[in-house]
Motif scaffolding. Structure first.
Motif, PDB file in Angstrom:
ATOM      1  N   GLU A 288       3.920   3.822  13.555  1.00 47.47           N
ATOM      2  CA  GLU A 288       4.336   3.756  12.150  1.00 47.47           C
ATOM      3  C   GLU A 288       5.178   4.347  11.719  1.00 47.47           C
ATOM      4  O   GLU A 288       6.228   3.865  10.998  1.00 47.47           O
ATOM      5  N   PHE A 289       5.942   5.645  12.363  1.00 49.09           N
ATOM      6  CA  PHE A 289       7.303   6.185  11.816  1.00 49.09           C
ATOM      7  C   PHE A 289       8.104   5.578  12.448  1.00 49.09           C
ATOM      8  O   PHE A 289       9.032   5.216  11.595  1.00 49.09           O
ATOM      9  N   SER A 290       8.266   4.987  13.676  1.00 46.87           N
ATOM     10  CA  SER A 290       9.433   4.147  14.016  1.00 46.87           C
ATOM     11  C   SER A 290       9.618   2.961  13.138  1.00 46.87           C
ATOM     12  O   SER A 290      10.629   2.478  13.075  1.00 46.87           O
ATOM     13  N   GLU A 291       8.604   2.264  12.737  1.00 51.09           N
ATOM     14  CA  GLU A 291       8.436   0.930  12.063  1.00 51.09           C
ATOM     15  C   GLU A 291       8.924   1.335  10.413  1.00 51.09           C
ATOM     16  O   GLU A 291       8.705   0.442   9.926  1.00 51.09           O
ATOM     17  N   GLY A 292       8.794   2.729  10.055  1.00 51.21           N
ATOM     18  CA  GLY A 292       9.003   2.732   8.808  1.00 51.21           C
ATOM     19  C   GLY A 292       7.812   2.858   7.896  1.00 51.21           C
ATOM     20  O   GLY A 292       7.901   2.826   6.405  1.00 51.21           O
ATOM     21  N   LYS A 293       6.519   2.660   8.384  1.00 52.18           N
ATOM     22  CA  LYS A 293       5.428   2.455   7.599  1.00 52.18           C
ATOM     23  C   LYS A 293       4.899   3.716   7.124  1.00 52.18           C
ATOM     24  O   LYS A 293       4.394   3.794   6.059  1.00 52.18           O
ATOM     25  N   ILE A 294       5.391   4.926   7.708  1.00 51.34           N
ATOM     26  CA  ILE A 294       5.013   6.143   6.846  1.00 51.34           C
ATOM     27  C   ILE A 294       6.401   6.858   6.873  1.00 51.34           C
ATOM     28  O   ILE A 294       7.473   6.528   7.632  1.00 51.34           O
ATOM     29  N   ARG A 295       6.744   7.874   6.132  1.00 49.37           N
ATOM     30  CA  ARG A 295       7.759   8.352   5.679  1.00 49.37           C
ATOM     31  C   ARG A 295       8.141   9.422   6.600  1.00 49.37           C
ATOM     32  O   ARG A 295       9.341   9.642   7.019  1.00 49.37           O
ATOM     33  N   GLY A 296       7.266  10.188   7.043  1.00 47.05           N
ATOM     34  CA  GLY A 296       7.284  11.196   8.138  1.00 47.05           C
ATOM     35  C   GLY A 296       6.126  11.739   8.970  1.00 47.05           C
ATOM     36  O   GLY A 296       5.149  11.414   8.601  1.00 47.05           O
TER      37      GLY A 296
END
Ligand code: AMP
Length: 451
Positions: A288-296
Motif C-alpha cells: 500500500e505504501f509503495s502504491e501510494g495508498k497510504i501516506r506513510g
C-alpha cells in the motif's frame, strides 16, 4: 560507463531499459566485471547503493538460461522482507530470460515452496532457517550450486545465523564462487570473510558518500516525546512536501503509538510495521505504501529492512537509533538510486550522545533546524527529567569509567546494571498517547471486575 559496457546479455539490457536504470551505480560498475571474471567478492555497501542488482545482474548473465532441475545460485538474506525485495528485483531483471527464481521464507506455507523447488529452479533466494527446513525435506539438490551470496552479512551475524550458515557451507560444493555483502565491515564480518571467501576482491562504497550524495539530512533538538509528536504533526501538515514518509521508532510500542496518533490527527493514512505484525500484514503495508495508498509507515529497524519504495520523500527518525549503522540503513530508505531525499532526526538531550557518534560514523555534521514557532514545546515531566539525568550520567560513565556522576542517586545507580537503561528510564521516556491511556483505563477496570 553504461550497462552495455558490462557485457550483459540482450535480454538483461532490455529489462534494464524497462526498469529505467540508465547507468550502473558505482558499486555495480566496480563489482559486476569482477563477478563475471569469477572472483570471490566482498562488497561493503549499505542499502540504497544498488547492491542487489550488483550481484543479481552478473548471476543472471552467468546462468544465462534455464538448465536442468537443480539450483545453481543460492542467495541468503537475513529477513523475509529483504528476501521479497531481492526476489522481486531478480524477477524483474530476468523478465526476458527463462531463468527460474524462487524465494524460501518463513511466515508463509511450506508446501507451495516445496512444490516450486521440486518443479526445477535456477536461483534460490532464502532466509537460512526456512532454507534448512525445506532442505531437510529432501527436495533440494545442491550439487550444481556454483554461486553463493550472503547479503547483509552483518545483520545475519547480529541475528545469530552463523551456525546455520556453517551447516549450509558443509552441504554445498566446495568449488564455487562466493559473494558477501555487508553494510559495515565489523570484526564478525571480517571473521566470516576469512572463513567464507577465497582471495576476495574488496569493493567498498562508503556510507558517508551515499549519504552525502543523495540525502539532505537535518536534526531538530526536541526536548521530549510530547513535543516530538507536536513537531511531527506540524511537519506532516505540509502535504505537498511530505508526500511519502517513513517514520522510524526504536520500539514496537512507540511505532504503534505514533501511527495511531497520526491517524487520529488526520494527517493522512498510516500503518505500523514491526515484529509483532504478521507477515501478510507487513507485506500489505509495504504494498500500500509503495502504491501510494497510504501516506506513510511507522516502522522499527528490523521490520523496515527490505522496504524498497523508490520515491520515499522523507525519512523521519522519531528516535535517534542506538545502533549507529541503522542510521545509515534508515537514511538509505530515502534518496534511493537517482532520487533525492530528506532525512530528519528528532534529538532529545539524551540522544545527543548518539547523534554525535552517528556524525563520527558518517564523518559529517548534520545541519540543525530550529523548531518552528507554531509548534507547542511541552515541558518535560519530573520523571522524564530524572530519567534523562540518570541516562546522561550513564553515558558519561560509559565514556569515562572514573566519572562519579552528578546525579544524586549514586548508590542506586551502583546497584543497577551499568550498560542497561533502568526500567525507570525506559518508563519515563515512553510517552503515553491518549489511546494508550484509554487502554490502560479499560484494562484496569477489567482486572478489577474480574477480581
Ligand atoms: P539496493 O541498494 O539494492 O537496495 O537498491 C536501491 C534501489 O535502487 C532499488 O530501488 C533499485 O531498484 C534501484 N536501482 C538499482 N540499480 C539502479 C540503477 N543502476 N539505476 C537506477 N536505479 C537503480
Amino acid at each position: 560507463m553504461d550497462f552495455e559496457a558490462l557485457k550483459l546479455s540482450k535480454q538483461i539490457l532490455q529489462a534494464l531499459v524497462e526498469l529505467n536504470y540508465k547507468k550502473p551505480t558505482p558499486i555495480q560498475e566496480q563489482i559486476i566485471p569482477k563477478i563475471l571474471a569469477g572472483q570471490d567478492v566482498l562488497g561493503i555497501a549499505p542499502t540504497g547503493t544498488g547492491k542487489t542488482a550488483a550481484f543479481i545482474l552478473p548471476i543472471l548473465r552467468k546462468l544465462n538460461f534455464a538448465q536442468g532441475e537443480n539450483p545453481r545460485a543460492l542467495i541468503f538474506v537475513p529477513t523475509r522482507e529483504l528476501a521479497v525485495q531481492v526476489y522481486d528485483n531478480a524477477v524483474e531483471l530476468s523478465k526476458y530470460t527463462d531463468l527460474r527464481c524462487c524465494k524460501l521464507i518463513g511466515g508463509v506455507g511450506k508446501q507451495s515452496q516445496i512444490k516450486e523447488v521440486s518443479a526445477g529452479i535456477d536461483i534460490i533466494i532464502a532466509t537460512p532457517g526456512r532454507f534448512m527446513d525445506i532442505y531437510a525435506q529432501g527436495v533440494i539438490f545442491l550439487k550444481k550450486i556454483d554461486t553463493l551470496v550472503l547479503d547483509e552479512a552483518d545483520k545475519m551475524m547480529d541475528m545469530g545465523f552463523l551456525p546455520q550458515l556453517n551447516k549450509i557451507l558443509e552441504i554445498i560444493p566446495a568449488k564455487r564462487q562466493n559473494l558477501l555483502f555487508s553494510a559495515t565491515f565489523h570484526p564478525k564480518v571480517e571473521e566470516l570473510t576469512e572463513e567464507f571467501l577465497d582471495f576476495p576482491i574488496k569493493v567498498e562504497i562508503e556510507p558517508e558518500k551515499v549519504v552525502v550524495d543523495l540525502v539532505d539530512q537535518y536534526v531538530y533538538h526536541v526536548p521530549n516525546a510530547r513535543t516530538k509528536l507536536n513537531l511531527l504533526v506540524h511537519l506532516l501538515e505540509n502535504e505537498s512536501e511530505y508526500q511519502r514518509v517513513l517514520i522510524f521508532a526504536r520500539t514496537r510500542e512507540t511505532a504503534e503509538n505514533i501511527h495511531r496518533y497520526l491517524n487520529r490527527k488526520e494527517v493522512g493514512k498510516w500503518k505500523a510495521i514491526h515484529a509483532n505484525k504478521g507477515q501478510n500484514t507487513r507485506l500489505n503495508a509495504y504494498k500500500e505504501f509503495s502504491e501510494g495508498k497510504i501516506r506513510g509507515v511507522v516502522a522499527t529497524d528490523v521490520a523496515a529492512r527490505g522496504i524498497d519504495v523508490s520515491a520515499v520523500s522523507h525519512v523521519i527518525n522519531f528516535d535517534a537509533p542506538v545502533m549507529y549503522t541503522d542510521y545509515v540503513h534508515r537514511v538509505g530508505r530515502t534518496g534511493r538510486a537517482e532520487n533525492e531525499g530528506v532525512a530528519i532526526t528528532f534529538v532529545s538531550e539524551v540522544e545527543q550522545y548518539h547523534i554525535d557518534k552517528i556524525q563520527d560514523l558518517i564523518r559529517q555534521k548534520i545541519k540543525v533546524l530550529e523548531i518552528p514557532e507554531e509548534v507547542e514545546v511541552c515541558n518535560s515531566t519530573y520523571d522524564e527529567k530524572q530519567a534523562f539525568a540518570r541516562e546522561i550520567d550513564r553515558q558519561k560513565r560509559k565514556e569515562d569509567p572514573s566519572y562519579k556522576g552528578a546525579f544524586h542517586e549514586k548508590k542506586k545507580a551502583k546497584k543497577s546494571q551499568p550498560n542497561k537503561p533502568s526500567r525507570k528510564t525506559i518508563q519515563a521516556y515512553k510517552f503515553i498517547t491518549e489511546d494508550a491511556k484509554k487502554k490502560k483505563k479499560k484494562g484496569g477496570k477489567n482486572t478489577k471486575r474480574k477480581k
